[in-house]
Design an enzyme around this catalytic site. Sequence first.
Site, PDB file in Angstrom:
ATOM      1  N   GLY A   1       0.900  -1.198  -0.049  1.00 22.49           N
ATOM      2  CA  GLY A   1       0.035   0.109  -0.148  1.00 22.49           C
ATOM      3  C   GLY A   1       0.757   1.125  -0.083  1.00 22.49           C
ATOM      4  O   GLY A   1       0.527   2.285   0.710  1.00 22.49           O
TER       5      GLY A   1
ATOM      6  N   ALA B   1       4.170   7.634   3.138  1.00 24.01           N
ATOM      7  CA  ALA B   1       4.773   8.433   4.137  1.00 24.01           C
ATOM      8  C   ALA B   1       5.824   7.679   4.551  1.00 24.01           C
ATOM      9  O   ALA B   1       7.081   7.911   4.996  1.00 24.01           O
ATOM     10  CB  ALA B   1       3.772   8.926   4.989  1.00 24.01           C
TER      11      ALA B   1
ATOM     12  N   CYS C   1       1.595  -5.513  -6.784  1.00 25.73           N
ATOM     13  CA  CYS C   1       1.357  -6.695  -5.970  1.00 25.73           C
ATOM     14  C   CYS C   1       0.094  -6.399  -5.308  1.00 25.73           C
ATOM     15  O   CYS C   1      -0.288  -5.350  -4.905  1.00 25.73           O
ATOM     16  CB  CYS C   1       2.342  -6.855  -4.966  1.00 25.73           C
ATOM     17  SG  CYS C   1       2.007  -7.632  -3.455  1.00 25.73           S
TER      18      CYS C   1
ATOM     19  N   VAL D   1      -2.138  -7.779  -2.500  1.00 18.45           N
ATOM     20  CA  VAL D   1      -2.084  -8.524  -1.307  1.00 18.45           C
ATOM     21  C   VAL D   1      -3.132  -9.594  -1.015  1.00 18.45           C
ATOM     22  O   VAL D   1      -2.833 -10.655  -0.253  1.00 18.45           O
ATOM     23  CB  VAL D   1      -1.669  -7.963  -0.043  1.00 18.45           C
ATOM     24  CG1 VAL D   1      -0.520  -6.787  -0.124  1.00 18.45           C
ATOM     25  CG2 VAL D   1      -2.992  -7.002   0.312  1.00 18.45           C
TER      26      VAL D   1
ATOM     27  N   TYR E   1     -14.675  -3.974   9.463  1.00 21.19           N
ATOM     28  CA  TYR E   1     -13.403  -2.827   9.366  1.00 21.19           C
ATOM     29  C   TYR E   1     -12.924  -2.997  10.791  1.00 21.19           C
ATOM     30  O   TYR E   1     -11.493  -3.525  11.190  1.00 21.19           O
ATOM     31  CB  TYR E   1     -13.602  -1.647   9.067  1.00 21.19           C
ATOM     32  CG  TYR E   1     -12.356  -0.734   8.996  1.00 21.19           C
ATOM     33  CD1 TYR E   1     -11.328  -0.924   8.035  1.00 21.19           C
ATOM     34  CD2 TYR E   1     -12.146   0.132   9.808  1.00 21.19           C
ATOM     35  CE1 TYR E   1     -10.070  -0.084   7.921  1.00 21.19           C
ATOM     36  CE2 TYR E   1     -11.013   1.032   9.980  1.00 21.19           C
ATOM     37  CZ  TYR E   1      -9.941   0.725   8.998  1.00 21.19           C
ATOM     38  OH  TYR E   1      -8.930   1.493   9.136  1.00 21.19           O
TER      39      TYR E   1
HETATM   40  N1  NAI Z   1      -5.979   7.116   7.053  1.00 18.32           N
HETATM   41  C1  NAI Z   1      -6.803   6.697   8.281  1.00 18.32           C
HETATM   42  O1  NAI Z   1      -7.123   7.698   8.626  1.00 18.32           O
HETATM   43  C2  NAI Z   1      -6.317   5.656   8.894  1.00 18.32           C
HETATM   44  C3  NAI Z   1      -5.598   4.536   8.050  1.00 18.32           C
HETATM   45  N2  NAI Z   1      -5.645   3.463   8.631  1.00 18.32           N
HETATM   46  C4  NAI Z   1      -4.905   2.338   7.956  1.00 18.32           C
HETATM   47  O2  NAI Z   1      -3.873   2.790   7.216  1.00 18.32           O
HETATM   48  C5  NAI Z   1      -3.470   1.917   6.095  1.00 18.32           C
HETATM   49  C6  NAI Z   1      -3.410   2.627   4.927  1.00 18.32           C
HETATM   50  O3  NAI Z   1      -4.376   3.488   4.759  1.00 18.32           O
HETATM   51  P1  NAI Z   1      -4.415   4.944   4.051  1.00 18.32           P
HETATM   52  O4  NAI Z   1      -2.874   5.297   3.623  1.00 18.32           O
HETATM   53  O5  NAI Z   1      -5.349   5.741   4.809  1.00 18.32           O
HETATM   54  O6  NAI Z   1      -5.068   4.258   2.698  1.00 18.32           O
HETATM   55  P2  NAI Z   1      -5.102   4.980   0.979  1.00 18.32           P
HETATM   56  O7  NAI Z   1      -6.238   4.370   0.604  1.00 18.32           O
HETATM   57  O8  NAI Z   1      -4.697   6.238   1.188  1.00 18.32           O
HETATM   58  O9  NAI Z   1      -3.836   3.978   0.516  1.00 18.32           O
HETATM   59  C7  NAI Z   1      -4.003   2.893   0.573  1.00 18.32           C
HETATM   60  C8  NAI Z   1      -2.989   2.194  -0.462  1.00 18.32           C
HETATM   61  O10 NAI Z   1      -3.227   0.641  -0.596  1.00 18.32           O
HETATM   62  C9  NAI Z   1      -3.260   0.397  -1.881  1.00 18.32           C
HETATM   63  N3  NAI Z   1      -3.848  -1.212  -1.837  1.00 18.32           N
HETATM   64  C10 NAI Z   1      -5.421  -1.304  -1.753  1.00 18.32           C
HETATM   65  N4  NAI Z   1      -5.678  -2.504  -1.805  1.00 18.32           N
HETATM   66  C11 NAI Z   1      -4.748  -3.277  -1.924  1.00 18.32           C
HETATM   67  C12 NAI Z   1      -4.338  -4.474  -2.264  1.00 18.32           C
HETATM   68  N5  NAI Z   1      -5.235  -5.597  -2.365  1.00 18.32           N
HETATM   69  N6  NAI Z   1      -2.974  -4.875  -2.664  1.00 18.32           N
HETATM   70  C13 NAI Z   1      -2.026  -3.944  -2.666  1.00 18.32           C
HETATM   71  N7  NAI Z   1      -2.183  -2.706  -2.433  1.00 18.32           N
HETATM   72  C14 NAI Z   1      -3.564  -2.233  -2.070  1.00 18.32           C
HETATM   73  C15 NAI Z   1      -3.867   1.322  -2.444  1.00 18.32           C
HETATM   74  O11 NAI Z   1      -3.865   1.248  -3.936  1.00 18.32           O
HETATM   75  C16 NAI Z   1      -3.408   2.612  -2.031  1.00 18.32           C
HETATM   76  O12 NAI Z   1      -2.186   2.945  -2.758  1.00 18.32           O
HETATM   77  C17 NAI Z   1      -4.840   1.007   5.900  1.00 18.32           C
HETATM   78  O13 NAI Z   1      -4.460  -0.309   6.571  1.00 18.32           O
HETATM   79  C18 NAI Z   1      -5.756   1.562   6.876  1.00 18.32           C
HETATM   80  O14 NAI Z   1      -6.730   0.621   7.443  1.00 18.32           O
HETATM   81  C19 NAI Z   1      -5.641   3.181  10.068  1.00 18.32           C
HETATM   82  C20 NAI Z   1      -6.340   4.304  10.672  1.00 18.32           C
HETATM   83  C21 NAI Z   1      -6.547   5.495  10.240  1.00 18.32           C
HETATM   84  C1  LIG Z   2     -16.807  12.939  10.311  1.00 18.13           C
HETATM   85  C2  LIG Z   2     -16.189  12.138   9.362  1.00 18.13           C
HETATM   86  C3  LIG Z   2     -14.699  12.124   9.659  1.00 18.13           C
HETATM   87  C4  LIG Z   2     -13.811  11.184   8.647  1.00 18.13           C
HETATM   88  C5  LIG Z   2     -13.391  10.006   9.339  1.00 18.13           C
HETATM   89  C6  LIG Z   2     -11.896   9.409   8.388  1.00 18.13           C
HETATM   90  O1  LIG Z   2     -11.914   9.890   7.150  1.00 18.13           O
HETATM   91  C7  LIG Z   2     -11.326   8.442   8.942  1.00 18.13           C
HETATM   92  C8  LIG Z   2     -11.633   7.706   9.936  1.00 18.13           C
HETATM   93  C9  LIG Z   2     -10.497   6.850  10.599  1.00 18.13           C
HETATM   94  C10 LIG Z   2     -10.689   6.706  11.991  1.00 18.13           C
HETATM   95  O2  LIG Z   2     -10.233   7.575  12.794  1.00 18.13           O
HETATM   96  C11 LIG Z   2      -9.721   5.481  12.403  1.00 18.13           C
HETATM   97  C12 LIG Z   2      -9.762   4.508  10.928  1.00 18.13           C
HETATM   98  O3  LIG Z   2      -9.259   3.529  10.949  1.00 18.13           O
HETATM   99  C13 LIG Z   2     -10.576   5.242  10.083  1.00 18.13           C
HETATM  100  C14 LIG Z   2     -10.695   4.934   8.912  1.00 18.13           C
HETATM  101  C15 LIG Z   2      -9.465   4.466   7.763  1.00 18.13           C
HETATM  102  C16 LIG Z   2      -9.828   3.895   6.509  1.00 18.13           C
HETATM  103  C17 LIG Z   2      -8.623   3.501   5.472  1.00 18.13           C
HETATM  104  C18 LIG Z   2      -9.153   2.824   4.608  1.00 18.13           C
HETATM  105  C19 LIG Z   2      -8.361   2.994   3.291  1.00 18.13           C
HETATM  106  C20 LIG Z   2      -9.106   2.737   1.755  1.00 18.13           C
HETATM  107  O4  LIG Z   2     -10.202   2.467   1.986  1.00 18.13           O
HETATM  108  O5  LIG Z   2      -8.618   3.245   0.880  1.00 18.13           O
END
Ligand code: NAI
Ligand SMILES: CCCCCC(=O)/C=C/[C@H]1[C@H](O)CC(=O)[C@@H]1CCCCCCC(=O)O
Length: 252
Positions: free
Chosen positions: A12, A20, A63, A65, A151
Amino acid sequence: MDLKGKVALITGAAAGIGLAYSEELLKHGAKVSLCDIDSDIGEQIADELGAKYGRKNVLFCQCDVTDYPQYEEAFEMTIKVFNRLDIVINNAGVMNDRFWELEVDVNLNGVIRGTLLAYRFMGKDRGGQGGTIVNTASTAFARPQVSTPIYTATNYAVVGLTRAYGDQYHVNLTGVRSLVLCPGLTDTGLVKEIRKQLMSSEYEAAWQRDNANCKTQSSEHVGRALIEILTKGQSGSVWVVENGQAPREWRG
Ligand SMILES: NC(=O)C1=CN([C@@H]2O[C@H](COP(=O)(O)OP(=O)(O)OC[C@H]3O[C@@H](n4cnc5c(N)ncnc54)[C@H](O)[C@@H]3O)[C@@H](O)[C@H]2O)C=CC1
Ligand SMILES: CCCCCC(=O)/C=C/[C@H]1[C@H](O)CC(=O)[C@@H]1CCCCCCC(=O)O
């Protein structure tokens, strides 16, 4: 932990938190293998990071996952190009309870696949040098996200997996340490159309409540936290990074 010359495989990695992590590791002298399902953005990011931190330090591996053979190939390619592997970051994740089977396959089964491959390629018991696994979960494990029960369940499971594999028993056997980083609300492209990501549109009120007291942090903040955790995290430890604060160890 001195990251200079170390090799990290990150899933990802083409966006958000994974990107980051990758940039922060490069800043600290590591080499990165960016693994992502999205090859257009992935190749572009690899070019940009390569231009900034040295082309020989960045690799992109397409890839998914959920696909074990593809994931295995990404490990093989990483080791072929960089000649070693020290850190595996299982970060790819999605949030969409409507497609819950895919959600479980990415968020939980994907982390299990990555963990098994990490042991296979880094485990001292399998001829490797040892290393570190870092999984990304979410604060949803400690404070259930009522609007997205499935989730939430995947994040609970990832924390459980990390704590069990993180036990000294596995460290002694394999030389591999396991940690989990649980971010809170982070400014990524994550939530595109919340109505379509919740099991029912009636859950929207719960979504608002779930996130009401959260302060958005930057993905760069989470990237910096990773370095701190890599440096001081004991195997099996669980780290919460939320509201832009320093990482805090969760002890149950
Ligand atoms: N953004 C947030 O507020 C939070 C995110 N997280 C976790 O952090 C991790 C990253 O999330 P974000 O950076 O926010 O998401 P994002 O959507 O910005 O990035 C996710 C990346 O994973 C890739 N991806 C999705 N499915 C895939 C697969 N099957 N195989 C390989 N790559 C794949 C996407 O193409 C994308 O580049 C996730 O596990 C999410 O649950 C946890 C808490 C809060
Ligand atoms: C009132 C709405 C505020 C928006 C909240 C939000 O966008 C994110 C919430 C995160 C929470 O605080 C902890 C998490 O794990 C939430 C969601 C993370 C989703 C990542 C999924 C990546 C994807 O689907 O691309």
